[in-house]
Scaffold this active site. Structure first.
Site, PDB file in Angstrom:
ATOM      1  N   CYS A  62       0.833  -1.207   0.000  1.00 21.97           N
ATOM      2  CA  CYS A  62       0.000   0.000   0.000  1.00 21.97           C
ATOM      3  C   CYS A  62       0.875   1.268   0.000  1.00 21.97           C
ATOM      4  CB  CYS A  62      -0.953  -0.018   1.198  1.00 21.97           C
ATOM      5  SG  CYS A  62      -2.312   1.167   1.063  1.00 21.97           S
ATOM      6  N   ASP A  66      -3.655   1.836  10.139  1.00 18.32           N
ATOM      7  CA  ASP A  66      -4.842   2.694  10.284  1.00 18.32           C
ATOM      8  C   ASP A  66      -5.271   2.751  11.739  1.00 18.32           C
ATOM      9  OD1 ASP A  66      -4.901   1.619   7.343  1.00 18.32           O
ATOM     10  OD2 ASP A  66      -5.976   3.525   7.435  1.00 18.32           O
TER      11      ASP A  66
HETATM   12  C1  RUB Z   1      -4.178   3.372   3.533  1.00 19.50           C
HETATM   13  C2  RUB Z   1      -3.442   2.470   4.458  1.00 19.50           C
HETATM   14  C3  RUB Z   1      -2.156   2.996   5.030  1.00 19.50           C
HETATM   15  C4  RUB Z   1      -2.438   3.603   6.407  1.00 19.50           C
HETATM   16  C5  RUB Z   1      -1.244   4.374   6.940  1.00 19.50           C
HETATM   17  O1  RUB Z   1      -5.497   2.935   3.261  1.00 19.50           O
HETATM   18  O2  RUB Z   1      -3.875   1.383   4.823  1.00 19.50           O
HETATM   19  O3  RUB Z   1      -1.219   1.970   5.205  1.00 19.50           O
HETATM   20  O4  RUB Z   1      -3.544   4.488   6.326  1.00 19.50           O
HETATM   21  O5  RUB Z   1      -1.002   5.502   6.122  1.00 19.50           O
HETATM   22  P1  RUB Z   1      -6.441   3.859   2.319  1.00 19.50           P
HETATM   23  P2  RUB Z   1      -0.263   6.805   6.734  1.00 19.50           P
HETATM   24  O6  RUB Z   1      -5.691   4.115   1.058  1.00 19.50           O
HETATM   25  O7  RUB Z   1      -7.668   2.990   2.121  1.00 19.50           O
HETATM   26  O8  RUB Z   1      -6.768   5.119   3.092  1.00 19.50           O
HETATM   27  O9  RUB Z   1       1.035   6.337   7.275  1.00 19.50           O
HETATM   28  O10 RUB Z   1      -0.130   7.739   5.574  1.00 19.50           O
HETATM   29  O11 RUB Z   1      -1.137   7.336   7.824  1.00 19.50           O
END
Ligand code: RUB
Length: 319
Positions: A131, A200
């Site tokens: 991701c 998240d």
């Molecule tokens: C994004 C996702 C990321 C976390 C952490 O999911 O799972 O790994 O949100 O991101 P989506 P960050 O694309 O469905 O929002 O470190 O930028 O907070």
């Protein structure tokens, strides 16, 4: 249903979060804080009670967008708990100050976390990514600034292919990238020195809720002895899990997985599209936060220290 009208800019932010124009837990928290700041700054409320009710309605509108990333309620809670005073102007000033402080803390937490996460990386290492996470990217950026040379294997991350965002940003940092489909991760783990993922939500038992596919990756990485590191600033810690609540996993539209034509050709099937999964602590080597690196099982102590006595749902209407 809320009858109070929220500011059009906040309504737009809420729609953008729901549509994933604004995505990723930290980015969502930042955008929500800014939206609440605008709501406070431009509120036409004439009494303190009306102002407070408007802020609570605005927070509820933002909360309605996506259920899984706890950074969203944590951001709203931070601001609402600092909103106080006898007059509308006092309330407005404290809400705006709270939102600005939250956003600054978010920024500096990510920098501090990046410096800690970078210490895990050695010159010449290969990292496998799932991701796109700004917390993870902060670790990579810090490692690059320390002059470490890295290589990347990036999982596409179906269905929305956020791996492409990671691949582009890694190229901007001068990291050579090999992009693979999700099913190839096991094969490519043999080449990886680390797996880095974001979060998240992190629960009181040290489980990590992150983009669907994280659990499968972590189980395979554990089987190969490839360390799996979660980069998650403390705004990702979910205080409601201290009292036994569970994290809701967002189910998204099937159109992200399959087109209507493809579906018609296959016949009568059920399509499910969970956006996140839960990785138990036994598959995780470390959770890197701005407060240091923790074994997942010990994160509960940090959570109690940070969230101890706070009111959980300041956006609920007063009885
Ligand atoms: C994004 C996702 C990321 C976390 C952490 O999911 O799972 O790994 O949100 O991101 P989506 P960050 O694309 O469905 O929002 O470190 O930028 O907070």
């Amino acid at each position: 249903m809320d009858e109070i009208e929220v500011h059009p800019a906040l309504e737009k932010t809420a729609a953008d979060i729901a549509d994933m124009e604004i995505r990723g837990a930290a980015t969502i928290a930042d955008a929500a804080a800014y939206a609440l700041e605008q709501q406070a700054a431009e509120s036409n409320a004439t009494t303190p009670a009306a102002f407070e009710e408007e802020m609570r309605a605005a927070a509820r509108r933002l909360l309605d967008t996506r259920p899984t990333a706890v950074s969203l309620p944590n951001s709203l809670r931070y601001i609402l708990q600092r909103t106080g005073g006898e007059t509308v102007e006092d309330l407005r000033a404290s809400a705006v100050a709270g939102a600005r402080e939250f956003r600054q803390r978010l920024d500096s937490a990510q920098d501090d976390l990046g410096a800690i996460g970078a210490n895990r990386l050695q010159d010449g290492d290969t990292v496998l990514f799932h991701c796109h996470s700004t917390d993870v990217m902060s670790c990579i950026q810090a490692a690059r600034e320390q002059g470490k040379s890295l290589s990347a294997i990036v999982k596409e991350t179906r269905p929305r292919k956020q791996g492409h965002i990671t691949a582009r940003q890694l190229r901007e940092l001068g990291v050579p990238v090999t992009l693979v489909v999700d099913g190839a991760a096991g094969r490519y783990l043999d080449r990886a020195d680390h797996v880095f993922v974001g979060a998240d939500s992190v629960t009181a038992d040290g489980s990590v809720v992150n983009k669907i596919g994280t659990r499968q990756l972590a189980v395979t990485a554990r089987e190969r002895d490839t360390p799996i590191v979660v980069a998650a600033q403390t705004v990702k810690l979910d205080p409601s899990t201290l009292s036994g609540h569970t994290v809701e996993i967002e189910m998204r539209d099937e159109s992200e997985v399959i087109s209507e034509r493809e579906r018609g050709e296959i016949g009568d099937i059920t399509v499910e599209n969970p956006a996140f999964d839960v990785t138990p602590p036994r598959y995780i080597d470390a959770i890197v936060t701005e407060r240091g690196q923790f074994p997942p099982e010990s994160i509960v102590f940090l959570m109690r220290e940070l969230f101890g006595e706070q009111s959980m749902q300041p956006w609920e209407s007063e009885a």
